[in-house]
Design an enzyme around this catalytic site. Sequence first.
Site, short mmCIF file in Angstrom:
data_model
loop_
_atom_site.label_atom_id
_atom_site.label_comp_id
_atom_site.label_asym_id
_atom_site.label_seq_id
_atom_site.Cartn_x
_atom_site.Cartn_y
_atom_site.Cartn_z
N CYS A 10 2.43 -4.91 7.00
CA CYS A 10 2.29 -4.83 5.21
C CYS A 10 3.53 -4.26 4.58
O CYS A 10 4.55 -4.04 5.35
CB CYS A 10 1.05 -3.84 5.20
SG CYS A 10 -0.45 -4.67 5.71
N HIS A 36 0.75 -1.20 0.03
CA HIS A 36 0.05 -0.02 -0.02
C HIS A 36 0.89 1.12 0.20
O HIS A 36 1.94 1.30 0.02
CB HIS A 36 -0.99 -0.08 1.29
CG HIS A 36 -0.47 -0.13 2.32
ND1 HIS A 36 0.44 0.81 3.13
CD2 HIS A 36 -0.49 -1.03 3.48
CE1 HIS A 36 0.89 0.51 4.29
NE2 HIS A 36 0.25 -0.45 4.49
#
Length: 220
Positions: free
Chosen positions: A156, A148
Amino acid sequence: MRQSLARVFLAAGLLIGGVSCSDGRSVAEVVADLQARGIGRELGDPAGFDAVRLVAVKDARVLELWARKPGAERGRLRAYPFTAYSGGLGPKLREGDGQIPEGVYGIQYLNPNSRHHLSIKVDYPNAFDRARAKDDGRTRLGGDIFIHGKAVTIGCIPLGDAAIEELFYFVAVAGKAKVRAVIMPVDFRRGEAAPEFAGIAWEAELYAAIRAELEKTFGK
């Protein structure tokens, strides 16, 4: 060609990436906007590639975009540095451990309305992760692992907004079925030794699977 792609995506709506939100933008709308702004133009037409690999090396904190055209060798198109990092080397074992997973993952969907600008969801836990967890007696493996934008993370891979725009566009147009994410602790392509972790009996099997994917991708 780019104008026709935009029309196709806008007409497809729900089908592209499997995500469309009534209170936000669809993947098709985001792709059309990115295309109009020239995002990814230098990479060529993503639809012309038949295989795409997102290769992340945790100790180097970089994600590389590789792609292959039919009948041609794969080439590295981009290298995106991580903008934040959590956890350490080694696979993700449970919810809340802050680890970035390690393994070979497909792409589940693209999120055009992420709180981290845009995001791409990898399919952790995959079949290997679930099988090893069952062997170990582990539950609550966690999930929601994304590539992201922005510069914050808990497990992440954040790349910043400009990088995720380019990668989101490329994956959306190429088609997520063509894409695999290979996430490894160190760069096995350089002959670096795999780390060892106390209490994990299957790390050699995991890293052998990653090396096998690299062999298919890079021939070494």
